[in-house]
Scaffold this active site. Structure first.
Site, PDB file in Angstrom:
ATOM      1  N   GLY A  94       0.826  -1.197   0.000  1.00  0.00           N
ATOM      2  CA  GLY A  94       0.000   0.000   0.000  1.00  0.00           C
ATOM      3  C   GLY A  94       0.861   1.247   0.000  1.00  0.00           C
ATOM      4  N   CYS A  95       0.257   2.373  -0.355  1.00  0.00           N
ATOM      5  CA  CYS A  95       1.012   3.628  -0.456  1.00  0.00           C
ATOM      6  C   CYS A  95       1.456   4.140   0.911  1.00  0.00           C
ATOM      7  CB  CYS A  95       0.206   4.680  -1.195  1.00  0.00           C
ATOM      8  SG  CYS A  95      -1.486   4.896  -0.587  1.00  0.00           S
ATOM      9  N   TYR A  96       0.530   4.232   1.862  1.00  0.00           N
ATOM     10  CA  TYR A  96       0.923   4.643   3.211  1.00  0.00           C
ATOM     11  C   TYR A  96       1.971   3.693   3.793  1.00  0.00           C
ATOM     12  CZ  TYR A  96      -2.777   8.209   3.896  1.00  0.00           C
ATOM     13  OH  TYR A  96      -3.574   9.330   3.825  1.00  0.00           O
TER      14      TYR A  96
END
Length: 345
Positions: free
Chosen positions: A150-152
């Site tokens: 995921g990006c976070y």
């Protein structure tokens, strides 16, 4: 030449993949799909591709024969939507890089609790490799299914990994404050991401309940070889792309900033997309690139370590990292088609 299929090519992550693969010297798009725009020319959906891409978007239901013509598929779909396609690909000896969340969480019960979707391919979870190259490079090279992070989590894991590996911070006293551009919410119409709703404002959301929390804790615990708990608060800021994460940690011992910088520089010295910097990272210096900038500050008064990291959520947080994984899977230099800086302003 690696033959590529992109499932979900008209979302923001999918479009960034199209952009990157279209310029990649060793990859070629064989087909692309879109749930909302099937039957349309891709260049009619994204007119920036006029004279560059002449492909028509297929529907996901039309790829049963097409899938045999490719070496790898990228799935850029909402959670719970990739199971049938991934199964079909693996059964046809086609490698998979999944940009969604369906194979990131190793415990199916935890996945179902946080995503509220039944996991239909639990037997694949033990074989899927978490696609963070800076942590799992050798496993990625031989993987058949990659769970693109995921990006976070990407921004957070890269910031915290060296400190946890060296055991210089308290594993159960980590507070994470992350801020993301609006593209992280996707391309679908949503009142909360309309210009009038999010411009000139900043807000925290999903406090104590963001679905990336178990992914972050799972991977941090793996790096630390012990259970790690975090407090993670994401925020929406009125910009299109980028993530800035600030991690607040308690130091276990007296250690100065210079020594921690030395630790981070050594840890990432062979990683082409992590830049350990002395200035405070800004999203504009990584926007449109696959780089992650990381800076360190030590507060001697409170014996605290502050780690600041910046990425482009659609690049290192999605499409760029996915292409980096493809390069590793097919024996290319991992920087191929990705080694370019941010364009400023």
């Amino acid at each position: 030449m690696v033959k590529v299929g992109i499932i979900g090519a008209t979302g923001y992550a999918g479009e960034n993949l199209v952009y990157l693969i279209n310029m990649h010297p060793e990859a070629k798009i064989e087909f692309m799909t879109s749930h909302n725009y099937s039957g349309m020319m891709y260049s009619d959906v994204y007119k920036n591709y006029n004279s560059f891409i002449q492909d028509v978007c297929l529907n996901e239901d039309d790829i049963k024969e097409k899938i045999k013509s490719v070496d790898v598929i990228f799935t850029a779909l909402p959670h719970g939507k990739s199971f049938d396609i991934v199964k079909m690909a693996v059964e046809n000896n086609v490698k998979v890089i999944d940009l969604g969340a369906d194979f990131r969480i190793k415990d199916a019960f935890v996945y179902e609790k946080w995503y509220r979707v039944e996991h239909k391919l639990q037997e694949y979870l033990k074989h899927a490799v978490y696609g963070l190259p800076e942590a799992n490079k050798d496993k990625i090279k031989s993987a058949k299914v990659i769970a693109n992070p995921g990006c976070y989590p990407t921004s957070i894991l890269l910031g915290l990994m060296p400190s946890l590996k060296e055991k210089i911070i308290d594993e159960n006293l980590i507070i994470i404050d992350s801020k993301s551009g609006v593209s992280g919410a996707g391309r679908s119409a949503n009142i909360g991401t309309l210009f009038c709703e999010c411009s000139e404002s900043i807000k925290a959301y999903n406090v104590l309940g963001h679905r990336h929390t178990p992914e972050i804790e799972q991977e941090l615990s793996s790096f630390a070889n012990t259970s790690v708990n975090v407090i993670f608060t994401p925020h929406l800021v009125p910009m299109i792309r980028g993530i800035l994460s600030v991690c607040y940690c308690r130091l276990k011992e007296d250690i100065n900033e210079e020594k921690i910088y030395s630790l981070y520089e050594k840890y990432y010295e062979k990683e082409p997309f992590v830049r350990v910097v002395t200035y405070l990272p800004e999203t504009r210096y990584v926007k449109g690139s696959n780089f992650c900038d990381i800076a360190i500050r030590v507060d001697e008064r409170t014996k605290s370590l502050i780690i600041i990291s910046a990425i482009d959520n659609l690049m290192k947080g999605a499409a760029g990292q996915a292409l980096q994984n493809m390069n590793l899977m097919f024996g290319f230099d991992e920087t191929l088609g990705l080694k370019f800086p941010s364009m400023v302003p």
